[in-house]
Write an enzyme that holds these catalytic residues in place. Structure first.
Site, PDB file in Angstrom:
ATOM      1  N   CYS A  19       0.843  -1.210   0.000  1.00  0.00           N
ATOM      2  CA  CYS A  19       0.000   0.000   0.000  1.00  0.00           C
ATOM      3  C   CYS A  19       0.876   1.258   0.000  1.00  0.00           C
ATOM      4  O   CYS A  19       0.698   2.160  -0.828  1.00  0.00           O
ATOM      5  CB  CYS A  19      -0.906   0.017   1.230  1.00  0.00           C
ATOM      6  SG  CYS A  19      -2.045  -1.364   1.341  1.00  0.00           S
ATOM      7  N   ASP A 495     -34.180  -5.747   0.045  1.00  0.00           N
ATOM      8  CA  ASP A 495     -33.634  -7.070   0.334  1.00  0.00           C
ATOM      9  C   ASP A 495     -34.782  -7.886   0.944  1.00  0.00           C
ATOM     10  O   ASP A 495     -35.715  -7.316   1.521  1.00  0.00           O
ATOM     11  CB  ASP A 495     -32.483  -6.917   1.342  1.00  0.00           C
ATOM     12  CG  ASP A 495     -32.035  -8.246   1.900  1.00  0.00           C
ATOM     13  OD1 ASP A 495     -31.714  -9.135   1.097  1.00  0.00           O
ATOM     14  OD2 ASP A 495     -32.041  -8.403   3.144  1.00  0.00           O
TER      15      ASP A 495
END
Length: 794
Positions: A19, A495
């Site tokens: 990173c 959902d």
């Protein structure tokens, strides 16, 4: 060549050397940047050429790589703001500071919220900047302290208003004498008597306008204070000039406007007093939420039971809560059992049973048993504190619709001063040539009527009342921008599990008798399957005794087998029955009927003989059908998204009235399905409760989290519905529509007022004192209109 600047940025989101290397590599490729990124300290040391690249571009590049630049947030209470020009000026200056990523100044609740990068700018700098602009700032006070300060401020305003009114009323009487010939005592017409009354109003009561005007002009800005100071000073000093002309000339009849300046200041103070009182009502939602909290807690320390303020409770404390008392903080039950009224949080009117290891929430009411609990979340970490914080943030945020008002009010005062000067020139040159009095009156009227207060209050007051009203219903908007965007929705995706359905299987049908159910439940108690739990729970509800089980066996994909009191029990699929040659074919129609309705049907046999069918399903919430009907009536397209097979999904959708189903969707695909509908040009809301819904909630135009769901889902969403009540979703949309309608009304009347008022004043049809009254009324009317939202039925 300009010397390079050196800064150190805190970088968030790095997990490994790859990173930091990636960030360093990309930054070094930018023109004029030399970077070293340290994973351990999470810092990026930069030397950059400000002529080639800006710090904003560097932070944006870090963001595009998927990392963040460390920011902190600080809040201040600000006093001294009088109109939108004030809040805009402060916001503009703060936003220009290096290291400030966002600054929002709210005129209505007199606060500033600043998000900044601590590695680039210190928090201590902000108060100095605000003070330099002529306003007073201090770190945000707690609610009690702020309320106390507000009450003191209102009392001070009231005192000044009363004194100003007492001094101005005799001057008002002289104006009435001019209009109606009241034959007043001669003293009232004496210019020096009027001077004695008007002077303390102008320079003691009205000093705040001069002070505000000076500080703004010093910083090359202009606000309402500039208009008031100019208008009243012109009237006062012209009257003083006329009074001086009477010295040594007793026969001269002066044209006095002392009453104009004094009454203007009094009316403006009266308007501000009413406005401040009305604004204090817009924050009542926060007060109501805070009043839910227990004030004291019964804690056990050093073996002794004692009462302490709830603020002093620390994590890990053992607390005793008796029947009829509020639970002080969030925690778990460690002793005793009770029922708790959680309606303030979930909207569910029935008390919830609480036993050992069950979670209890601060501010809910203990109904019928004494419990001992361990505090797990205290202070700002409790559920109630989180709700209050969401409402506060929403009330302090700006909706995009406010930008138009902000832009206009920034240019407004200088334009008005220009119009007033032009009015004066036209009158003294063409309308009444050489007549100073008429030109002065018209230009003063223009200055006084054109105040941008109403414009600045139009949006934030509505946002504050709208979000507060929604919060009282159990709807938490995370910001003004989300409240505004909600009214644009065209499609809403639900959902299934835990959102439309309860998320917990229940026995829906059983064709056997209680003796068979007792045997089935006794066999299933050894299983860890969710369907088994539903069967056991059903038997317990019917007070059936569960028997001891022998030789229990779970048969994956087929069912279970067990022996109880010498009897062989089989519960499961058709193939399980086939393997044991058990005839069930006469029940095939019933099986198919259950399955067509989205239920899981299991066949039962005892000692080789078929004994019945038990059907289990994740049942829909009681109000789901009505909520979806209301949404469809609002013109929204309602879609159900689920990982279930099409048959089960369609069965559930049919029960609640949903026509469009997207089934067999993997968790990682949910966000893609939301994007697909957005690409059709629709504004989309996603409603969910689970961790796997979080990406879809974040991608949607508006993410709506069910408050009974996971913290991850709630964090990703823009709106949180407390409890699992789906009827709150159409209410949230109604709240958004009502608030935006209210804002548009406010903006329309604020614009219309100034558009109509300025020309009327400029052509001489508006006396300055009437202009002052109209200006005061405009601000009060905007705040009053916003307060109407409190009475809107959602």
């Amino acid at each position: 060549m300009q010397e390079k600047e050196h800064v150190t940025l805190g970088v968030t989101g790095m997990t490994c050397a790859a990173c930091s290397n990636r960030i360093e590599k990309v930054l070094n490729k930018m023109d004029g940047v030399e970077a070293q990124v340290n994973l351990t300290t999470e810092k990026a040391n930069l030397d950059f050429d400000p002529e080639k690249v800006s710090l904003e571009a560097i932070t944006e590049k870090i963001g595009k790589l998927g990392y963040g630049v460390e920011t902190e947030k600080v809040e201040y209470d600000i006093t001294g703001m009088t109109c939108a020009a004030c809040s805009n000026r402060i916001e503009k200056v703060l936003s220009k500071q290096q290291g400030v990523t966002q600054a929002t100044v709210n005129l209505a609740n007199e606060t500033a919220v600043i998000e900044y990068q601590p590695s680039l700018v210190g928090e201590d700098k902000f108060i100095g900047l605000i003070e330099k602009l002529g306003y007073h700032a201090q770190p945000k006070a707690n609610k009690e302290e702020k309320q106390s300060n507000k009450e003191k401020q209102i009392q001070r305003m009231k005192t000044k208003l009363i004194i100003s009114a007492i001094l101005s009323i005799p001057l008002l009487v002289t104006m009435l004498d001019h209009l109606f010939g009241l034959s007043l005592p001669h003293i009232f017409m004496n210019p020096w008597f009027q001077f004695a009354l008007a002077t303390p109003v102008q320079f003691i009561i009205g000093w705040q306008f001069y002070e505000g005007a000076y500080k703004n002009l010093r910083n090359k800005a202009a606000n309402m204070d500039v208009l008031v100071a100019l208008g009243t000073s012109a009237a006062y000093f012209y009257s003083l000039y006329e009074a001086i002309k009477t010295i040594g000339n007793p026969g001269y009849a002066p044209h006095l406007y002392f009453e104009t300046s004094a009454i203007l200041i009094t009316l403006i103070l009266f308007g501000k007093y009413l406005e401040t009182k009305a604004k204090s009502k817009t924050t009542q939602a926060i007060s109501k939420l805070l009043n839910l909290q227990a004030k004291q807690a019964r804690v056990i320390r050093n073996g002794e039971e004692m009462m302490i303020p709830v603020e002093e409770v620390i994590r890990g404390d053992r607390l005793i809560v008796k029947p009829g008392e509020k639970i002080p903080v969030d925690g778990v039950v460690v002793k005793g059992r009770t029922a708790v009224d959680e309606s303030m949080l979930t909207g569910e009117s029935l008390p919830v049973e609480k036993d050992l290891e069950d979670t209890v929430i601060g501010a809910t009411m203990n109904k019928n048993g004494t419990i001992e609990m361990e505090a797990t979340k205290v202070g700002k970490d409790t559920a109630l504190a989180s709700i209050v914080k969401v409402v506060e943030d929403a009330q302090g945020s700006k909706a995009p619709i406010q930008r138009l008002a902000d832009v206009i009010s920034g240019y407004f005062v200088p334009i008005v001063v220009g119009i007033a000067i032009l009015t004066f020139i036209i009158w003294i040159s063409f309308v009444t040539p050489g007549e100073l009095e008429s030109a002065l009156v018209a230009s003063i009227a223009v200055l006084v009527i054109a105040c941008p207060c109403a414009l600045g209050l139009a949006t934030p007051t509505s946002i504050m009342v709208g979000t507060g009203k929604a919060a009282e219903q159990g709807i938490l908007f995370k910001g003004g921008e989300h409240l505004e965007r909600t009214h644009q929705l065209e499609a809403i995706i639900f959902d299934k599990t835990g959102t439309i359905t309860k998320g917990k299987p229940e026995v829906t049908d059983f064709t056997g008798n209680d003796d068979v159910l007792q045997l089935v439940a006794s066999a299933e108690k050894s299983s860890e399957h969710p369907l088994a739990e539903a069967i056991v729970a059903n038997a317990v509800e019917k007070d059936l005794e569960l028997l001891d089980t022998e030789d229990f066996e779970a048969i994956p994909g087929h069912g279970i087998s067990a022996k109880i009191n010498g009897k062989t029990i089989l519960v499961g699929t058709r193939s399980l029955m086939d393997q044991h040659n058990i005839a069930y074919q006469n029940e095939e129609a019933a099986m198919q009927s259950f399955e067509a309705n989205g239920k899981t049907a299991m066949l039962i046999a005892v000692d080789g003989t078929f004994k019945g069918i038990i059907a289990v399903a994740d049942t829909v919430k009681e109000t789901a059908k009505e909520a979806i009907s209301q949404l469809k009536n609002e013109g929204l397209e309602v879609i159900m998204l689920t990982g279930d097979n099409e048959r089960t999904a369609n069965a559930i959708a049919k029960q609640v009235g949903i026509d469009h189903v997207i089934a067999q969707v993997l968790p990682e695909e949910k966000a893609d399905k939301v994007k697909m509908i957005q690409e059709m040009g629709k504004h989309v809301a996603m409603v969910g409760d689970g961790i796997n819904d979080a990406p879809a909630l974040a991608v949607a135009d508006i993410g709506i989290a069910i408050g009974t769901g996971t913290e991850v889902a709630i964090e990703a969403a823009d709106v949180t519905i407390l409890g699992g009540e789906l009827l709150l979703i159409p209410k949230a949309i109604k709240a958004s529509h009502a608030t935006i309608k209210n804002i548009r009304q406010n903006l329309f009347w604020a614009f219309a007022y100034n558009t109509a008022g300025i020309p009327i004043a400029a052509i001489g049809l508006l006396a300055p004192w009437i202009a002052g009254a109209a200006m005061a009324f405009s601000s009060v009317s905007v705040v009053s209109n916003s307060l109407r939202l409190k009475r809107v039925k959602l």
